[in-house]
Design a protein around this motif. Structure first.
Motif, PDB file in Angstrom:
ATOM      1  N   VAL A 374      -0.251  -9.996  -8.546  1.00  0.00           N
ATOM      2  CA  VAL A 374      -1.144 -10.075  -7.176  1.00  0.00           C
ATOM      3  C   VAL A 374       0.278 -10.124  -6.254  1.00  0.00           C
ATOM      4  CG1 VAL A 374      -2.359 -10.939  -4.986  1.00  0.00           C
ATOM      5  CG2 VAL A 374      -2.826 -10.727  -7.748  1.00  0.00           C
ATOM      6  N   ASP A 375       0.958  -9.446  -5.472  1.00  0.00           N
ATOM      7  CA  ASP A 375       2.092  -9.890  -4.310  1.00  0.00           C
ATOM      8  C   ASP A 375       1.225 -10.787  -3.176  1.00  0.00           C
ATOM      9  OD1 ASP A 375       4.985  -9.163  -4.114  1.00  0.00           O
ATOM     10  OD2 ASP A 375       4.053  -8.480  -1.459  1.00  0.00           O
ATOM     11  N   VAL A 376       3.292 -11.696  -2.291  1.00  0.00           N
ATOM     12  CA  VAL A 376       2.409 -12.813  -1.510  1.00  0.00           C
ATOM     13  C   VAL A 376       1.644 -11.557  -0.609  1.00  0.00           C
ATOM     14  CG1 VAL A 376       4.702 -12.147  -0.904  1.00  0.00           C
ATOM     15  CG2 VAL A 376       2.860 -14.410   0.070  1.00  0.00           C
ATOM     16  N   SER A 377       1.906 -10.632  -0.252  1.00  0.00           N
ATOM     17  CA  SER A 377       1.695  -9.411   1.360  1.00  0.00           C
ATOM     18  C   SER A 377       0.570  -9.020   1.020  1.00  0.00           C
ATOM     19  CB  SER A 377       2.529  -8.519   1.362  1.00  0.00           C
ATOM     20  OG  SER A 377       2.793  -7.215   0.443  1.00  0.00           O
ATOM     21  N   ASN A 378      -0.616  -9.093   0.210  1.00  0.00           N
ATOM     22  CA  ASN A 378      -1.994  -8.707   0.011  1.00  0.00           C
ATOM     23  C   ASN A 378      -2.141  -9.429   1.048  1.00  0.00           C
ATOM     24  OD1 ASN A 378      -4.449  -9.424  -2.181  1.00  0.00           O
ATOM     25  ND2 ASN A 378      -4.289  -7.560  -2.641  1.00  0.00           N
ATOM     26  N   PRO A 379      -3.525  -8.871   1.321  1.00  0.00           N
ATOM     27  CA  PRO A 379      -3.952  -9.164   2.942  1.00  0.00           C
ATOM     28  C   PRO A 379      -4.694 -10.511   1.834  1.00  0.00           C
ATOM     29  CG  PRO A 379      -4.809  -6.860   2.479  1.00  0.00           C
ATOM     30  CD  PRO A 379      -3.430  -7.261   2.062  1.00  0.00           C
ATOM     31  N   TYR A 380      -5.180 -10.635   1.022  1.00  0.00           N
ATOM     32  CA  TYR A 380      -6.512 -11.251   0.409  1.00  0.00           C
ATOM     33  C   TYR A 380      -5.526 -12.364  -0.268  1.00  0.00           C
ATOM     34  CZ  TYR A 380      -8.432  -7.319   1.952  1.00  0.00           C
ATOM     35  OH  TYR A 380      -9.001  -5.800   2.836  1.00  0.00           O
ATOM     36  N   ASN A 381      -5.286 -12.627  -0.234  1.00  0.00           N
ATOM     37  CA  ASN A 381      -3.957 -13.118  -1.330  1.00  0.00           C
ATOM     38  C   ASN A 381      -4.628 -14.317  -0.561  1.00  0.00           C
ATOM     39  OD1 ASN A 381      -2.350 -15.396  -2.540  1.00  0.00           O
ATOM     40  ND2 ASN A 381      -0.738 -13.481  -3.473  1.00  0.00           N
ATOM     41  N   ARG A 464      -1.018  -0.934  -7.963  1.00  0.00           N
ATOM     42  CA  ARG A 464      -0.584  -0.755  -6.267  1.00  0.00           C
ATOM     43  C   ARG A 464      -1.432  -1.195  -5.397  1.00  0.00           C
ATOM     44  NH1 ARG A 464      -0.634   4.998  -4.079  1.00  0.00           N
ATOM     45  NH2 ARG A 464       0.360   4.956  -2.732  1.00  0.00           N
ATOM     46  N   ALA A 465      -2.607  -1.276  -5.234  1.00  0.00           N
ATOM     47  CA  ALA A 465      -3.761  -2.149  -4.125  1.00  0.00           C
ATOM     48  C   ALA A 465      -3.301  -4.028  -3.882  1.00  0.00           C
ATOM     49  CB  ALA A 465      -5.132  -1.880  -4.828  1.00  0.00           C
ATOM     50  N   LEU A 466      -2.828  -3.628  -5.087  1.00  0.00           N
ATOM     51  CA  LEU A 466      -2.551  -5.979  -5.254  1.00  0.00           C
ATOM     52  C   LEU A 466      -0.732  -5.916  -5.466  1.00  0.00           C
ATOM     53  CD1 LEU A 466      -4.556  -6.977  -8.623  1.00  0.00           C
ATOM     54  CD2 LEU A 466      -5.359  -7.103  -5.715  1.00  0.00           C
ATOM     55  N   GLY A 467      -0.361  -4.637  -5.196  1.00  0.00           N
ATOM     56  CA  GLY A 467       0.808  -4.966  -5.087  1.00  0.00           C
ATOM     57  C   GLY A 467       1.315  -5.193  -3.472  1.00  0.00           C
ATOM     58  N   PRO A 468       2.720  -4.864  -3.350  1.00  0.00           N
ATOM     59  CA  PRO A 468       3.739  -5.247  -1.638  1.00  0.00           C
ATOM     60  C   PRO A 468       2.723  -4.480  -1.177  1.00  0.00           C
ATOM     61  CG  PRO A 468       4.693  -4.851  -3.797  1.00  0.00           C
ATOM     62  CD  PRO A 468       3.520  -5.069  -4.237  1.00  0.00           C
ATOM     63  N   LEU A 469       2.319  -4.405  -0.211  1.00  0.00           N
ATOM     64  CA  LEU A 469       1.649  -4.155   0.642  1.00  0.00           C
ATOM     65  C   LEU A 469       2.117  -2.662   1.378  1.00  0.00           C
ATOM     66  CD1 LEU A 469      -1.351  -3.883   2.773  1.00  0.00           C
ATOM     67  CD2 LEU A 469      -0.294  -5.243   4.485  1.00  0.00           C
ATOM     68  N   SER A 470       3.416  -2.686   1.298  1.00  0.00           N
ATOM     69  CA  SER A 470       4.174  -1.328   1.926  1.00  0.00           C
ATOM     70  C   SER A 470       4.286  -0.355   1.193  1.00  0.00           C
ATOM     71  CB  SER A 470       5.481  -1.988   2.153  1.00  0.00           C
ATOM     72  OG  SER A 470       6.268  -2.741   0.320  1.00  0.00           O
ATOM     73  N   GLN A 471       3.780  -1.029   0.022  1.00  0.00           N
ATOM     74  CA  GLN A 471       3.750   0.415  -1.479  1.00  0.00           C
ATOM     75  C   GLN A 471       2.126   0.729  -1.112  1.00  0.00           C
ATOM     76  OE1 GLN A 471       5.082  -0.426  -4.973  1.00  0.00           O
ATOM     77  NE2 GLN A 471       7.523  -1.444  -4.118  1.00  0.00           N
ATOM     78  N   CYS A 476      -4.373   4.904  -0.998  1.00  0.00           N
ATOM     79  CA  CYS A 476      -4.554   3.441  -0.999  1.00  0.00           C
ATOM     80  C   CYS A 476      -5.116   2.556  -0.437  1.00  0.00           C
ATOM     81  CB  CYS A 476      -2.906   2.762  -2.289  1.00  0.00           C
ATOM     82  SG  CYS A 476      -2.765   0.644  -1.659  1.00  0.00           S
ATOM     83  N   VAL A 477      -6.179   1.441  -1.026  1.00  0.00           N
ATOM     84  CA  VAL A 477      -6.790   0.448  -0.177  1.00  0.00           C
ATOM     85  C   VAL A 477      -6.900  -0.815  -0.634  1.00  0.00           C
ATOM     86  CG1 VAL A 477      -9.374  -0.269   0.568  1.00  0.00           C
ATOM     87  CG2 VAL A 477      -8.497   2.249   0.738  1.00  0.00           C
ATOM     88  N   PRO A 478      -5.896  -1.580  -0.447  1.00  0.00           N
ATOM     89  CA  PRO A 478      -5.629  -2.786  -0.504  1.00  0.00           C
ATOM     90  C   PRO A 478      -7.055  -3.324  -1.059  1.00  0.00           C
ATOM     91  CG  PRO A 478      -4.952  -3.025   1.705  1.00  0.00           C
ATOM     92  CD  PRO A 478      -5.323  -1.639   1.520  1.00  0.00           C
TER      93      PRO A 478
END
Length: 953
Positions: A374-381, A464-471, A476-478
């Motif tokens: 899970v990337d730090v940029s994921n809005p729900y992390n 992809r939905a958990l990775g960097p938000l930019s990707q 794709c939906v976070p």
């Protein structure tokens, strides 16, 4: 054969039935009656011999079940009926609900929910040969593999005249697969007029499960032939596991939540925080506005585990529709042509709990999910830093487990089509004062299946939905894995979810020709023979969904499988009377047979057998057979691609470890002392092996039949027949994978990663098993022995009616399964393991009464008790047997049935019955995969009540 061609072939068969009055099949054809020689009327063929002769009916221990006896069971599935045989072992039936969610067994067969198979002598369904009218039946396909066994639900009960069962090896007569035994299903040839029938039944203690059957048939006889047409519709409704407290109340009854899943709606998160402390936490509840770490989390414990049991099914729903047409026409006085066709379509469904999402190396899938973080940029992390999968070189994520109940349960829906077409000629002739019988046959069988799976997810989309938000662009939906139940939105589910489409098929083409008769006559009688040739081609394939093939499915991964092979066979059997009309030897016959089989996959094999029949006098007949047998590797076993099976295993290295020696061995294997097995299901890699050789078997049976004169036409008996037989079967070079639990236990016991037991078992840096190779090999051996007893007592007719009592029992003396040299699997008599307990005793007693227009039947079915390892239930009250075991008590079921022929001008018969009259619940099983009981041995809880009306006109 194309779909269109199959339709045209079946249509032509039905049209031929209406156009010509004919009979049914080749192998059991009754020859034209020669009024000058009534002995021809006795020239019947029995299952244990290819030679025609009435005296051969007592040469082998063959059981015959008539159409009337099938009806008396009150069951609508042929598989369910035959699984009640005392010689039957654990096999698949519609009480199993495991297709899809457990993955792929090593033999490449898949798991066919909605199908029913037969395992004679506990040797497995693929070692039981199924014939229909003497010809091999097509193997099933389940849309999850290429099976080596026949689905008995592809054969409608309404078309069956009788069934012959030979629980003995007969490869010399019938070829491959006839190790545990042979079943020959004889179809109906004709009927006097039309008939309709309707049946309905249900369970009184469970919600759902109503079963209904409707049949319509038409038959007739003409000057030179007969015909029969049958339509059948069977519908069985589902029963949810939640309808029964034992299956729906806990993952393993009596153990609280200890064996439930760590993938919960609140999530489980195991990671190393910035202070280098390993955290194992879960949410306190649902947080729609976002969770805050650590405030909204607590340490994960057993009480947080998820109970998946209520989402499963006790009984899988299915619907079967069939049409059967058979015709037979006498071309000349000595030559008959036959034709038959069958089409069966089955729709069936099974269900599993919402598919868990496991991420990180602790997932142990060996695939893409192990590398997802899970990337730090994921809005729900909520942690404020990335969770990077841990490897030997770094990373902090061990495991994420989240059960998306928002997506609903997994639904596996199968559509299975079975086609069978057979035609041929039968005939007879006389030469040199001897009678000869011949037949030539062609048959084609096809079983194809498609499956859709709803409620499964695309792991690449999850990544992809958990990775960097930019990707996470485009559609794709976070993804929010950190909000608790109800926080995965429909938009998120739409992006990570997909509908899976799988398909598979099995086909067989068969050509055969047979000749039998008398060679010459000795002073003791005729020397008879049978000979023939047979050529078969098998082909099959399994095609999983493209997402699965790409390795992007969150479910069980697999790859396509396809293959084909040919076999040509030649056999010869001879039967000679050695002595006759001597003191204590009314007749002594020897029977010799041999069959050569040449396979395109491995070459040739010759298998022979010898039998001796000694008729001491009119009361006593003794018999014995010795034979060689074999089973050729099937398509799935040869060509099965690497796939995954999620086996329920107990890792001995999971903390806490009570045994100091085990703890030391685990440390030597590199397992951290803090390691705790996160999930009871461990992913095992399975697959076929093109280098497999055939299994080899040896069988020995001896016994006899005693029909005493002192029990004939007495005040207490009209007739008494006692049959007893001993059997011993050894299978060598058995095709199997190592038993996964046994291999894991032996690996840990060795404490040496280089030992042969540890080969194929891989652990990652967390101690979790992320690789378990379980491909097929010729490594096994099975030894089993036991005895059968049958007593049939026909009483004289009394003023209150006629009584007949039939008692049958099977005792299993030994059963051992060697999974590799010196290593034995857990299966043995009196032991329950992996949904396949082997009761030491099975017995059935049938008491039948009839008087005038009334008849009744009381049937008792007995199974002795079983013992199992407590495994994950250790320490709970239910584990009260000696040596950390749990005892499953003996069970006796009572079935009753009554029939009344209504005294009207119409030929109307009403039947009604109750199976499991005293509502006996199955014993709790701790080691069974689902629902807390062994569905292969025991009935569903509660009474099953049914009523049926049959009308002929």
């Amino acid at each position: 054969m194309s779909h269109t061609l199959r339709q045209r072939t079946l249509a032509a068969a039905i049209a031929a039935v209406f156009a010509l009055p004919m009979l049914a099949h080749a192998q059991d054809a009754t020859p034209p009656v020669d009024k000058k020689n009534v002995k021809q009327l006795e020239a019947v063929e029995v299952l244990g011999s290819r030679i025609r002769g009435a005296e051969l009916a007592t040469q082998t221990p063959t059981t015959v079940i008539t159409a009337q006896q099938l009806a008396q069971t009150g069951l609508t599935s042929l598989g369910d009926i035959l699984q009640q045989l005392t010689t039957s072992g654990s096999a698949l039936n519609t009480k199993f609900n495991s297709a899809g969610n457990f993955g792929f067994p090593p033999d490449g067969s898949g798991v066919g929910s909605g199908s029913a198979t037969l395992s004679l002598r506990n040797l497995g369904a693929k070692r039981t040969l199924i014939l229909v009218d003497g010809l091999r039946w097509v193997n099933e396909s389940s849309a999850s593999g290429v099976s080596a066994a026949v689905d008995l639900n592809t054969i409608p009960v309404s078309i069956i005249e009788r069934i012959e069962i030979l629980p003995d090896g007969a490869s010399a007569l019938y070829g491959s697969d006839a190790i545990g035994g042979v079943v020959n299903i004889i179809t109906k040839r004709s009927q006097d007029g039309a008939a309709v029938s309707y049946y309905v039944g249900g369970y009184d203690a469970l919600s759902g499960g109503m079963t209904s059957t409707g049949t319509a048939s038409l038959g007739g006889k003409f000057k030179r032939g007969e015909f029969f047409i049958d339509f059948e519709h069977v519908k069985q409704n589902a029963i949810s596991s939640g309808a029964w407290s034992q299956s729906g109340g806990a993952c393993v009854p009596g153990t609280g939540l200890a064996n439930c899943s760590s993938a919960t709606p609140t999530g489980r998160f195991i990671f190393v925080d910035p202070q280098n402390v390993t955290q194992d936490v879960t949410l306190n509840g649902a947080f729609p506005n976002g969770a805050v770490y650590p405030t909204d989390f607590h340490d994960f414990s057993t009480a947080d585990r998820f109970n998946f049991a209520p989402y499963n099914l006790l009984l899988t729903p299915s619907k079967r529709d069939s049409v059967f047409a058979s015709t037979r026409y006498q071309l000349t006085d000595n030559i008959t042509w036959y034709l038959r066709g069958l089409y069966v379509q089955r729709h069936s469904t099974n269900q599993a709990a919402p598919e868990p999402i496991f991420l990180g190396p602790g997932a142990g899938t060996g695939g893409l999910a192990d590398t997802v973080g899970v990337d730090v940029s994921n809005p729900y992390n909520p942690f404020g830093y990335s969770l990077v999968p841990q490897t030997a070189t770094g990373g902090n994520l061990i495991l994420i487990g989240r059960r998306p109940i928002e997506g609903g349960p997994r639904i596996f829906s199968q559509t299975v089509n079975t086609w069978e077409f057979a035609t041929g000629l039968t005939g007879s002739f006389s030469w040199n004062d001897h009678d000869y019988y011949w037949d030539v046959n062609f048959s084609h069988g096809s079983n194809s299946a498609t499956q859709t799976v709803q409620g499964t997810y695309n792991i690449a989309h999850i990544q992809r939905a958990l990775g960097p938000l930019s990707q996470c662009t485009g559609n794709c939906v976070p993804l929010n894995l950190f909000g608790g139940p109800g926080t995965i939105t429909p938009a998120m589910l739409a992006y990570i979810g997909y509908i899976e489409h799988d398909s598979s098929a099995n086909d067989i083409d068969l050509y055969s020709a047979n000749l039998n008769g008398a060679l010459f006559t000795l002073p003791t009688g005729e020397v008879k023979f049978a000979t023939g040739v047979e050529s078969r081609r098998y082909s099959g394939y399994y095609q999983p969904d493209a997402v699965v093939v790409a390795g992007e499915s969150n479910g069980v991964p697999s790859l396509p499988t396809s293959g084909a092979y040919n076999v040509n066979e030649y056999y010869l059997e001879a039967n000679a009377p050695l002595l006759a009309d001597k003191p204590f030897i009314e007749a002594l016959n020897i029977d010799l047979a041999s069959r050569y089989s040449n396979y395109s996959t491995f070459g040739g094999t010759t298998n022979s057998q010898a039998g001796l029949r000694w008729q001491v006098d009119k009361q006593l007949t003794l018999r014995g057979t010795w034979g060689q047998g074999f089973r050729a590797p099937a398509i799935g076993e040869l060509y099965g691609s690497p796939a995954r099976f999620d086996a329920t295993l107990q890792d001995p290295c999971s903390a806490p470890i009570a045994n100091a020696a085990t703890a030391a061995n685990c440390a030597a294997l590199g397992v951290p002392a803090s390691y705790s097995q996160p999930n009871p299901q461990i992913s095992v890699t399975t697959g076929g092996n093109k280098l497999l050789q055939p299994e080899k078997a040896r069988t020995l049976t001896w016994g006899g039949i005693y029909s005493p004169d002192w029990a004939v036409d007495t005040g207490w008996a009209q007739r008494l027949d006692i049959t007893a037989d001993y059997y011993r079967i050894t299978v060598r070079n058995a095709i199997q994978a190592l038993d996964a639990q046994t291999q894991l236990d032996d690996c840990v016991a060795s404490g040496n990663a280089a030992s042969s037991f540890c080969q194929g078992i891989q652990r990652n840096s967390t101690g979790n098993i992320d690789g378990f190779n379980n491909t097929l090999r010729n490594i096994g051996r099975i030894d089993t022995s036991g005895a059968d007893l049958t007593v049939k007592w026909t009483l004289p007719e009394f003023s209150f009616g006629r009584l007949t009592n039939t008692f049958g029992a099977t005792y299993i003396n030994t059963f051992s399964e060697q999974t590799s040299p010196g290593v034995y699997g857990p299966r043995k008599p009196g032991v329950e393991t992996n949904d396949s307990g082997i009761p030491r005793w099975r017995a059935v007693n049938d008491l039948m009464w009839s008087r005038g227009t009334w008849s009744a039947d009381w049937r008792m079915r007995y199974m002795s008790g079983l013992t199992e390892d407590c495994a994950g239930a250790t320490g709970f009250a239910i584990c009260n047997g000696p040596g950390n075991t749990h005892y499953l008590g003996a069970v006796t079921y009572h079935d009753v049935r009554a029939s009344w022929r209504v005294p009207l001008a119409l030929n109307l018969v009403i039947n009604a019955g109750i199976n499991n009259l005293f509502a006996k619940d199955p014993p709790v099983c701790l080691s069974c995969s689902l629902n807390g009981y062994d569905a292969s041995n025991y009935d569903l809880p509660g009474r099953f009540t049914y009523i049926q009306a049959n009308l002929r006109f």
